[in-house]
Design an enzyme around this catalytic site. Structure first.
Site, PDB file in Angstrom:
ATOM      1  CD  GLU A 178      -5.290  -0.368   2.233  1.00 20.98           C
ATOM      2  OE1 GLU A 178      -4.672  -0.043   3.343  1.00 20.98           O
ATOM      3  OE2 GLU A 178      -5.794  -1.641   2.110  1.00 20.98           O
ATOM      4  CD  GLU A 196     -18.554  10.973   3.451  1.00 22.21           C
ATOM      5  OE1 GLU A 196     -18.514  12.135   3.705  1.00 22.21           O
ATOM      6  OE2 GLU A 196     -19.079  10.231   4.246  1.00 22.21           O
ATOM      7  CD1 TRP A 234     -11.849 -10.834   0.596  1.00 18.89           C
ATOM      8  CD2 TRP A 234     -10.614 -10.099   2.232  1.00 18.89           C
ATOM      9  NE1 TRP A 234     -10.442 -11.241   0.382  1.00 18.89           N
ATOM     10  CE2 TRP A 234      -9.720 -10.984   1.359  1.00 18.89           C
ATOM     11  CE3 TRP A 234      -9.815  -9.644   3.527  1.00 18.89           C
ATOM     12  CZ2 TRP A 234      -8.418 -11.222   1.786  1.00 18.89           C
ATOM     13  CZ3 TRP A 234      -8.502 -10.122   3.695  1.00 18.89           C
ATOM     14  CH2 TRP A 234      -7.917 -10.971   2.662  1.00 18.89           C
ATOM     15  CD  GLU A 261      -5.587  -8.272   6.374  1.00 22.94           C
ATOM     16  OE1 GLU A 261      -4.563  -7.868   6.341  1.00 22.94           O
ATOM     17  OE2 GLU A 261      -6.614  -7.584   6.157  1.00 22.94           O
ATOM     18  NE  ARG A 266      -3.163  -3.076   0.634  1.00 23.53           N
ATOM     19  CZ  ARG A 266      -3.838  -3.697  -0.339  1.00 23.53           C
ATOM     20  NH1 ARG A 266      -3.909  -3.253  -1.568  1.00 23.53           N
ATOM     21  NH2 ARG A 266      -4.403  -4.979   0.037  1.00 23.53           N
ATOM     22  NE  ARG A 286     -12.280  -6.375   7.970  1.00 23.34           N
ATOM     23  CZ  ARG A 286     -11.581  -5.989   7.210  1.00 23.34           C
ATOM     24  NH1 ARG A 286     -12.034  -6.603   5.985  1.00 23.34           N
ATOM     25  NH2 ARG A 286     -10.563  -5.265   7.196  1.00 23.34           N
ATOM     26  CG  ASP A 329      -8.780  -2.059   6.200  1.00 17.42           C
ATOM     27  OD1 ASP A 329      -7.740  -1.389   7.003  1.00 17.42           O
ATOM     28  OD2 ASP A 329      -8.390  -3.091   5.401  1.00 17.42           O
ATOM     29  CD  GLU A 371      -2.785   0.786  12.187  1.00 20.73           C
ATOM     30  OE1 GLU A 371      -2.468   0.022  13.207  1.00 20.73           O
ATOM     31  OE2 GLU A 371      -2.716   0.327  11.211  1.00 20.73           O
ATOM     32  NE  ARG A 429      -1.570  -2.805  12.665  1.00 23.19           N
ATOM     33  CZ  ARG A 429      -1.934  -3.210  11.540  1.00 23.19           C
ATOM     34  NH1 ARG A 429      -2.043  -4.363  11.193  1.00 23.19           N
ATOM     35  NH2 ARG A 429      -2.586  -2.393  10.716  1.00 23.19           N
TER      36      ARG A 429
HETATM   37  O1  GCW Z   1      -6.303  -3.149   4.978  1.00 21.26           O
HETATM   38  C1  GCW Z   1      -5.686  -3.886   5.120  1.00 21.26           C
HETATM   39  C2  GCW Z   1      -4.661  -3.984   3.925  1.00 21.26           C
HETATM   40  C3  GCW Z   1      -3.389  -4.753   4.020  1.00 21.26           C
HETATM   41  C4  GCW Z   1      -2.791  -4.439   5.401  1.00 21.26           C
HETATM   42  C5  GCW Z   1      -3.686  -4.679   6.264  1.00 21.26           C
HETATM   43  C6  GCW Z   1      -3.322  -4.358   7.769  1.00 21.26           C
HETATM   44  C7  GCW Z   1      -0.483  -4.439   5.875  1.00 21.26           C
HETATM   45  O2  GCW Z   1      -5.127  -4.221   2.670  1.00 21.26           O
HETATM   46  O3  GCW Z   1      -2.557  -4.375   3.075  1.00 21.26           O
HETATM   47  O4  GCW Z   1      -1.553  -5.282   5.627  1.00 21.26           O
HETATM   48  O5  GCW Z   1      -5.113  -4.009   6.362  1.00 21.26           O
HETATM   49  O6  GCW Z   1      -3.502  -3.079   8.254  1.00 21.26           O
HETATM   50  O7  GCW Z   1      -2.589  -5.151   8.448  1.00 21.26           O
END
Ligand code: GCW
Length: 676
Positions: free
Chosen positions: A388, A506, A537, A281, A158, A331, A360, A382, A314
């Site tokens: 991204e 937005e 996802w 992930e 990213r 999620r 995310d 964070e 995290r």
């Molecule tokens: O949103 C996702 C991203 C991943 C990233 C992950 C994370 C580094 O697409 O690329 O991995 O989050 O924050 O761990």
């Protein structure tokens, strides 16, 4: 000088405004002249900046009765000059700036604070501010880190500005000139540590050659008060070491991490600490051995504790193979479910690092409910500077207003004021540690992020982590003056473009809390609303022919609204009390549902997409009005980006509108969408 953007906001261009003639210092007295000390860096920076801006060459020897700039720590000042009087109010990294007397005093609580004070003073001069000042500035929180998702092979996950400045071919780079320049930029916005490698971590970072490389990285950043941090791979004892397990409760594993940590600290005695992505992930973690995430985190915490190190752990833990057939699967519930019952189980030097929203980094999310649930645990927020889901730095999106909404959001824990910013600072729940992590992902592009205007986000991130009460427009204008000079038209234009950029983005991407609607399977770039649903996802929109949105109510949905403290839970439980901009985040409604504005959801989609894309067209004209007012190189490079942005906003508008028109078959009242 070439205006390639490499100096970002630290250009020190000649100053043409302000009471320049009142500038009187003739020398700089640094109270520490060791070349690796931030006070030394401050001295060099002051000399360079003042020479560039005012054409005055300041020497390093004081002359009696002449005015000097004195820079150093409280302790060093007292040893040489006696009492300072003001220092009681300073905390670590804080600084005192006083230009009211004959001398200019730039005094830090520590060396780093002195450097921050020097940058602050230079920033004032650069903006034509020569008036006397006397101020104390302290950080809102101790942790103000940058995260760089750099892989050892030099690619960046990213990252949208070229390959890594840190790594190449499996190792730390030989030439670290740009790392030193980056540390200088970070120090100027008061960021005090950088995690240099990807959270999807490669265990070979721990090889002897790489530890030596990490040592070199720390060495070039140390003069700027920027500490090194690294991300670790949980399975390293097995995949990189020779152990047959990575169980955190196995004494062999514990000893392995202890030993490796000792080796790293032998080379980097002031390392800030570790960052861990576990059981997320596909990454390994303690859950493999039925150990808790806290047991995993504490293993690292024990290893770094004796060095004063911190473990950033995290909270981005979720199942990426969720079953979309289950209405109540969500999620967004994951972080809270994984971490809430672990409150109080983390060691004192662990900080749980929580993404600002429950999913995310979408264009709009509510604040993560986890912030209100961890009361006996240190937390950090964070944020993402790298865009991204927000256009990969080919779209102008000034993010500080988004961050401000989250940081100011009051979660009403125990029915009391509980703003996110006061939770992560440690103030609300009386925690000793906490703060901010920002994913930056600078690359080798000369201008760091690939778009000159995207640098406002890095600047704002640092300044907001220092003081979240600052106004996004004010910091933007400081940045713009420092970056492009103080021409009124330049300032007004960049302000207008930047301040309208997040709302525009937005509008032409995903509105009403539906999420950004980028392709989520691969690129996270460009419109692909169909990619959201029917996969594991979990960034679902549940769009069908009649209705859309995630039902996150307790009554009938995933229960996510119920993760918030009662006052907030109640607000999100009902469509009437949920703000329109989060309606589809919390509710599944017909396309014909009426918003507070009286418009239907579908008509709002159509209209917002036209409105947002129209704003992006304006950016081109606005930028063109600056021709001749800024240097040609940066003018052309930004114009190139804005032209792409304008075109891509049209692609967005038409793809999204057409997608929902095809699904719902509800015509656009203004007859723009679909075939007529
Ligand atoms: O949103 C996702 C991203 C991943 C990233 C992950 C994370 C580094 O697409 O690329 O991995 O989050 O924050 O761990």
């Amino acid at each position: 000088a070439a205006e390639d953007g490499s100096q970002a906001w630290l250009r020190y261009a000649p100053v043409v405004q302000g009471e320049i003639s009142t500038f009187s210092p003739t020398s700089i007295i640094a109270l520490n002249t060791s070349e690796i000390s931030p006070v030394y860096a401050a001295r060099q920076e002051l000399q360079k900046g003042i020479r560039g801006m005012l054409g005055v060459q300041l020497g390093f020897n004081s002359t009696k009765n002449a005015s000097a700039i004195i820079v150093g720590t409280v302790e060093a000042y007292k040893a040489k000059y006696g009492d300072l009087g003001e220092q009681e109010q300073l905390v670590d990294d804080g600084f005192y700036l006083n230009s009211q007397g004959r001398n200019v005093l730039i005094i830090g609580q520590n060396e780093r604070g002195a450097l921050y004070g020097a940058f602050e003073y230079l920033s004032r001069l650069a903006q034509g501010n020569f008036g006397p000042v006397s101020s104390i500035s302290n950080p809102h929180a101790p942790i103000r880190w940058a995260n760089e998702w750099n892989n050892l092979d030099g690619t960046i996950e990213r990252g949208y500005a070229g390959p890594s400045i840190f790594f190449e071919g499996g190792f730390v780079k030989e030439n670290l000139t740009r790392v030193a320049e980056y540390a200088r930029l970070l120090a100027s916005v008061r960021i005090n540590a950088v995690v240099v490698n990807n959270v999807n971590a490669n265990p070979t970072l721990l090889s002897a050659r790489n530890i030596e490389g990490l040592g070199r990285l720390a060495d070039v950043m140390r003069p700027y008060g920027v500490q090194l941090g690294i991300a670790l791979n949980f399975a390293a004892p097995q995949t990189f070491g020779q152990l047959d397990t990575f169980d955190p409760l196995d004494p062999k594993v514990d000893a392995w991490w202890g030993n490796n940590t000792d080796q790293i600290y032998a080379r980097v005695p002031d390392m800030a600490g570790y960052l861990i992505k576990a059981n997320s992930e596909g990454q390994p973690g303690p859950l493999t051995y039925n150990r808790t995430l806290a047991e995993g985190a504490n293993m690292f915490a024990r290893a770094v504790a004796k060095y004063g190190g911190v473990v950033m752990f995290r909270a981005f833990v979720y199942d990426n193979k969720l079953n979309p057939a289950i209405w109540k699967a969500d999620r967004a519930n994951a972080a809270f479910e994984f971490f809430r019952h672990l409150d109080g189980k983390f060691d004192e030097n662990v900080v749980v690092q929580i993404k600002y929203g429950p999913i995310d980094f979408q264009v709009r999310e509510p604040a993560s409910p986890l912030f209100s649930a961890l009361r006996q645990t240190n937390t950090a927020i964070e944020l993402q500077i790298t865009q991204e889901y927000l256009g990969h730095q080919t779209h102008l999106v000034y993010l500080s207003p988004l961050w401000k909404e989250i940081l100011d959001f009051d979660l009403r824990a125990d029915n009391k004021s509980s703003q996110v910013k006061d939770i992560v600072s440690g103030k609300r729940f009386k925690r000793s540690l906490g703060g901010f992590a920002g994913v930056v992902n600078v690359g080798t592009n000369t201008n760091w992020l690939g778009h000159h205007l995207a640098m406002s986000n890095l600047y704002a991130y640092g300044m907001m982590a220092w003081d979240p009460s600052v106004d996004p427009e004010t910091i933007l204008q400081d940045w713009a003056r420092l970056t492009f000079g103080s021409d009124r038209a330049v300032l007004d234009t960049i302000t207008s473009m930047s301040m309208s950029s997040w709302p525009a983005y937005e509008n032409y991407t995903g509105n009403l809390g539906i999420q950004t609607l980028t392709d989520i399977l691969y690129t996270h770039f460009g419109p692909n609303p169909a990619s959201q649903d029917n996969n594991g996802w979990g960034q679902w929109t549940r769009a069908n022919k009649k209705s859309l949105g995630m039902d996150r109510t307790v009554r009938n949905g995933t229960g996510n609204a119920g993760q918030y403290p009662p006052e907030i839970a109640q607000m999100y439980e009902n469509t009437e009390s949920t703000p329109d901009n989060l309606l589809l985040w919390f509710h599944h409604v017909p396309y014909t549902h009426r918003l507070k504005s009286g418009e239907t959801v579908i008509q709002h989609f159509y209209d917002a997409h036209y409105a947002g894309a129209a704003v992006a067209q304006e950016f081109v004209k606005q930028w063109e009005s600056l021709k001749g007012k800024i240097d040609e190189q940066r003018y052309q490079e930004v114009l190139f980006r804005q032209e792409f942005h304008a075109g891509h906003a049209l692609v967005w508008r038409d793809s999204i509108n057409q997608f929902y028109y095809n699904l719902s078959e509800i015509p656009d009242e203004a007859k723009r969408v679909g075939i007529h």
